[in-house]
Design an enzyme around this catalytic site. Structure first.
Site, short mmCIF file in Angstrom:
data_model
loop_
_atom_site.label_atom_id
_atom_site.label_comp_id
_atom_site.label_asym_id
_atom_site.label_seq_id
_atom_site.Cartn_x
_atom_site.Cartn_y
_atom_site.Cartn_z
N GLY A 37 41.19 41.70 36.78
CA GLY A 37 42.43 42.53 36.93
C GLY A 37 41.88 41.48 38.08
O GLY A 37 40.69 41.58 38.86
N LYS A 38 43.33 40.83 39.29
CA LYS A 38 43.24 40.52 40.12
C LYS A 38 42.34 41.18 41.88
O LYS A 38 41.52 40.21 41.95
CB LYS A 38 43.77 39.81 40.49
CG LYS A 38 44.65 38.15 39.41
CD LYS A 38 45.36 37.93 40.15
CE LYS A 38 45.97 36.21 39.72
NZ LYS A 38 44.89 35.69 39.51
N ASN A 179 47.98 28.83 43.68
CA ASN A 179 47.70 27.27 43.22
C ASN A 179 48.30 26.36 43.60
O ASN A 179 49.60 27.02 43.88
CB ASN A 179 47.09 27.86 42.03
CG ASN A 179 48.32 28.43 41.71
OD1 ASN A 179 49.61 28.32 42.00
ND2 ASN A 179 48.17 29.61 40.71
N GLY A 216 42.87 23.04 41.33
CA GLY A 216 42.41 22.84 40.53
C GLY A 216 41.24 22.19 40.31
O GLY A 216 40.22 22.69 40.92
N ALA A 217 41.35 21.22 39.12
CA ALA A 217 39.59 20.37 38.80
C ALA A 217 39.78 19.87 40.45
O ALA A 217 38.91 18.64 40.92
CB ALA A 217 40.27 19.49 37.85
N THR A 242 40.01 31.18 33.24
CA THR A 242 40.56 32.86 33.48
C THR A 242 39.36 32.90 34.96
O THR A 242 38.29 33.13 33.89
CB THR A 242 39.89 33.64 31.95
OG1 THR A 242 40.69 33.62 31.17
CG2 THR A 242 40.79 35.16 32.73
N ASP A 246 39.96 33.91 40.69
CA ASP A 246 39.57 34.49 42.36
C ASP A 246 38.60 34.45 42.49
O ASP A 246 37.92 35.16 43.05
CB ASP A 246 39.75 35.86 40.81
CG ASP A 246 41.23 36.15 39.72
OD1 ASP A 246 41.99 36.42 41.18
OD2 ASP A 246 40.86 37.16 39.24
N GLY A 281 35.68 34.96 29.97
CA GLY A 281 35.87 35.72 30.61
C GLY A 281 36.17 36.28 32.01
O GLY A 281 35.48 35.21 32.54
N SER A 285 32.40 35.72 34.04
CA SER A 285 32.02 34.37 34.38
C SER A 285 31.83 34.55 36.17
O SER A 285 31.09 32.68 36.54
CB SER A 285 32.79 33.61 34.20
OG SER A 285 33.95 33.74 35.14
#
Length: 302
Positions: A37-38, A179, A216-217, A242, A246, A281, A285
């Protein structure tokens, strides 16, 4: 202090070689059950970076509720204002391909019953922050941002997942975090074109707020209070992306809450996001401050 108003989910995650085509069934690995959940992810990410965090949300009456809140409880996030709603806890069905990219289907469950009125019980001070996302009612989110504005707090809105939002809601936001895809959608609705840097600067000017975009990267860039900052990113071999966004948002918010400069906050966010890609996860993570600081120090030595 950071008050997080948002969602809490259980994530059901399965790894696949590739995503299925419409109408196709493929076989994946055994699924993993993890908290997500964010809202909850960002609360935990900020807490693991050392911020004092209070979370306002709702879990269901099913067997998933305790598991969904377990990491938050263990790490010391204040959970006094998490409601128990009749029905199921929010659930995300996630597939992760061989490149670490993901596809997500979200079932809101108890998140549909999160109410901004719960914020009235929290004692805050001017200079504290409210962090919100797009996984609970936009009407309640708008009320939450108005609550924060009335208390002299900094309102941070992570527009994820992307959805249309009212001009009134945006007027209550101090910092918007998106993003690349979310930025594209916001820019389209605002009639803006061009590269990310130009669009971010123009959005910040037109909307009168700070704008941060994760790339992203490629890292992230920000335009806040007339200042531009950019982080080039931290190369990693992703296991599962994932929760990376967050991790960035929580770490970035924690840095601002600690009074750190924008360029330091964005680097802290990028480092946390990169580290979050190294485990499967969302919440499992999310990195801790020592790990983020170690990566930042390693980058300084290069």
């Amino acid at each position: 202090m950071i008050v997080v108003f948002g969602s809490v989910n259980i994530d059901l995650i399965s790894k696949v070689e590739r995503f299925p085509h419409p109408g196709e069934t493929i076989t994946g690995a055994d699924h993993v059950v993890a908290a997500g959940g964010k809202g909850a992810n960002q609360a935990l990410a900020a807490r693991r970076m050392g911020a004092e965090v209070a979370f306002v949300g709702a879990a269901g009456t099913d067997n998933f509720a305790d598991l969904a809140l377990a990491h938050l409880h263990a790490d010391g996030v204040h959970l006094d204002h998490v409601a128990t709603a009749d029905g199921v806890t929010g659930t995300a069905f996630i597939t992760v391909d061989a490149n670490g990219e993901n596809q997500i289907v979200l079932s809101p469950g108890a998140n549909a019953q999160v109410k901004a009125a719960a914020l009235d019980e929290i004692v805050t001070a001017a200079g504290d922050s409210l962090l919100v996302q797009g996984e609970v009612s936009m009407g309640e989110t708008e009320k939450a941002l108005a609550w924060a504005k009335g208390r002299g707090m900094t309102g941070i809105f992570n527009l994820a997942p992307a959805r249309p939002v009212s001009t009134k809601l945006l007027s209550l936001v101090d910092i918007l975090i998106v993003n690349e895809e979310e930025l594209r959608q916001v820019a389209e609705r605002s009639g803006l074109h061009g590269g990310a840097s130009d669009v971010v600067e123009k959005l910040a000017s037109d909307l009168g707020l700070g704008v941060v975009v994760t790339l992203g990267a490629q890292g992230a860039l920000a335009h806040v209070d007339g200042q531009m900052a950019r982080c080039p990113g931290f190369p990693v071999d992703p296991v599962d992306t994932t929760g990376a966004g967050d991790a960035f948002v929580g770490a970035f918010a924690a840095a601002l809450d600690a009074g750190l400069r924008l360029e330091i906050a964005i680097r802290q966010g990028c480092a946390a996001g990169a580290l979050a890609c190294l485990k499967q996860g969302a919440q499992p993570s999310l990195p801790r401050r020592d790990d983020v600081e170690a990566l930042l120090e390693e980058r300084r030595q290069v």
